[in-house]
Scaffold this active site. Structure first.
Site, PDB file in Angstrom:
ATOM      1  N   PRO A   1       0.872  -1.037  -0.389  1.00 34.47           N
ATOM      2  CG  PRO A   1      -0.276  -0.948   2.443  1.00 34.47           C
ATOM      3  CD  PRO A   1       0.468  -2.232   1.257  1.00 34.47           C
ATOM      4  CD  GLU A   2       3.524   3.434  -3.411  1.00 35.33           C
ATOM      5  OE1 GLU A   2       3.814   4.024  -4.112  1.00 35.33           O
ATOM      6  OE2 GLU A   2       3.844   2.211  -4.363  1.00 35.33           O
TER       7      GLU A   2
END
Length: 277
Positions: free
Chosen positions: A2-3
């Site tokens: 996840p960014e």
DNA sequence: CAACTTGTTTACTT
DNA sequence: AAAGTAAACAAGTT
């Protein structure tokens, strides 16, 4: 991995599931996923900290927030930081269903549902915050927030490669390996260029490309059953990331892969000239 | 089996 | 000295 875009999609999901609901029970299945501070090694938390977590019981979920890759949830007067690490995600199940695989913490709500924080690799954490503002502590401005080229350039000093610098969360919060590479491709800036040698025009291109890249990624994603999916159909999801040897969507030149700051870096040698321009 | 992922700390190098 | 680089660490998937 996840960014910022994935974290934002999760924030929206949690918002819909939790805000306005009362927490009727908290289950800590993995105490080491509860940390006193971000970035500390997993250790068994103190009794006080665990009590503080249990203290969410009876509280109402009032708000959600996000800064960079950090997710914030307000329960009563208190704020909590959720960091997804590499494999953090959420699942919402009915109270009578068993906890999903890799569930670490669960919040039972007054609508009979349980929101589970799942984290296979346990790089993520639940951390108490002293204030809403503490969510931003140590971070640069959120990468989704529009900046002009000059303000962006002012965040970066020194001789580092621009991609390494863009991933420095204390300068700008939210870009990881994937979206840093994609934003550089959009801005036509080679990842290995030194920040000190970028022109004013290049900083302006980057300032435009970064929020655009993140918005596009958010628009392509949705949350289904505990996973965030890219819903674009699979085609043209990334221009360069993971596409070594495949044609650049803009000019057809094979995408190159190099290593910068210990991370695989994908870029188009023609659109993003190493010499600058 | 090795590569890969985030973020922090620690230990070197420039 | 300060700035930058690299490795180690957490743990699991591919």
């Amino acid at each position: 991995m996840p960014e910022l875009p994935e974290v934002e999609v999760w924030r929206r999901a949690l918002h819909g599931w939790m805000v306005g609901r009362r927490i009727v029970g908290v289950r800590v299945l993995a105490p080491t996923s509860v940390r006193a501070r971000l970035g500390t090694r997993p250790v068994t938390p103190s009794a006080e900290l665990l009590e503080r977590v249990q203290g969410m019981e009876g509280g109402e979920v009032l708000a959600t927030a996000r800064h960079g890759k950090r997710l914030g949830v307000q329960v009563g007067e208190g704020w909590w930081l959720l960091h997804l690490g590499m494999s953090g995600r959420f699942e919402r199940l009915s109270r009578d269903e068993p906890a999903p695989t890799h569930a670490r913490v669960g919040w039972g709500l007054d609508d009979g549902q349980v929101v589970w924080f799942c984290d296979a690799r346990r790089f993520g954490a639940l951390v108490p915050l002293d204030s809403a503002a503490a969510l931003r502590e140590g971070l640069g401005p959120d990468a989704l927030e529009p900046l002009d080229g000059e303000s962006l350039a002012a965040r970066f000093r020194g001789r580092r490669a621009v991609k390494v610098a863009l991933m420095d969360q204390s300068c700008l919060a939210g870009l990881g390996n994937i979206h840093a590479a994609e934003a550089l491709w959009r801005a036509r800036v080679a990842p290995a260029r030194r920040v000190s040698e970028l022109s004013v025009a290049e900083w302006a291109w980057l300032a435009e490309a970064i929020p655009r890249q993140l918005r596009a990624a958010i628009d392509q994603m949705s949350e289904v059953d505990g996973f965030v999916y890219v819903t674009d159909g699979g085609e043209h999801v990334f221009a360069v990331y993971g596409r070594e040897g495949l044609p650049c969507p803009r000019c057809g030149t094979p995408v190159a892969r190099t290593v910068l700051g210990g991370r695989s870096t994908f870029w188009c040698p023609r659109c993003q000239p190493a010499e600058g321009g």
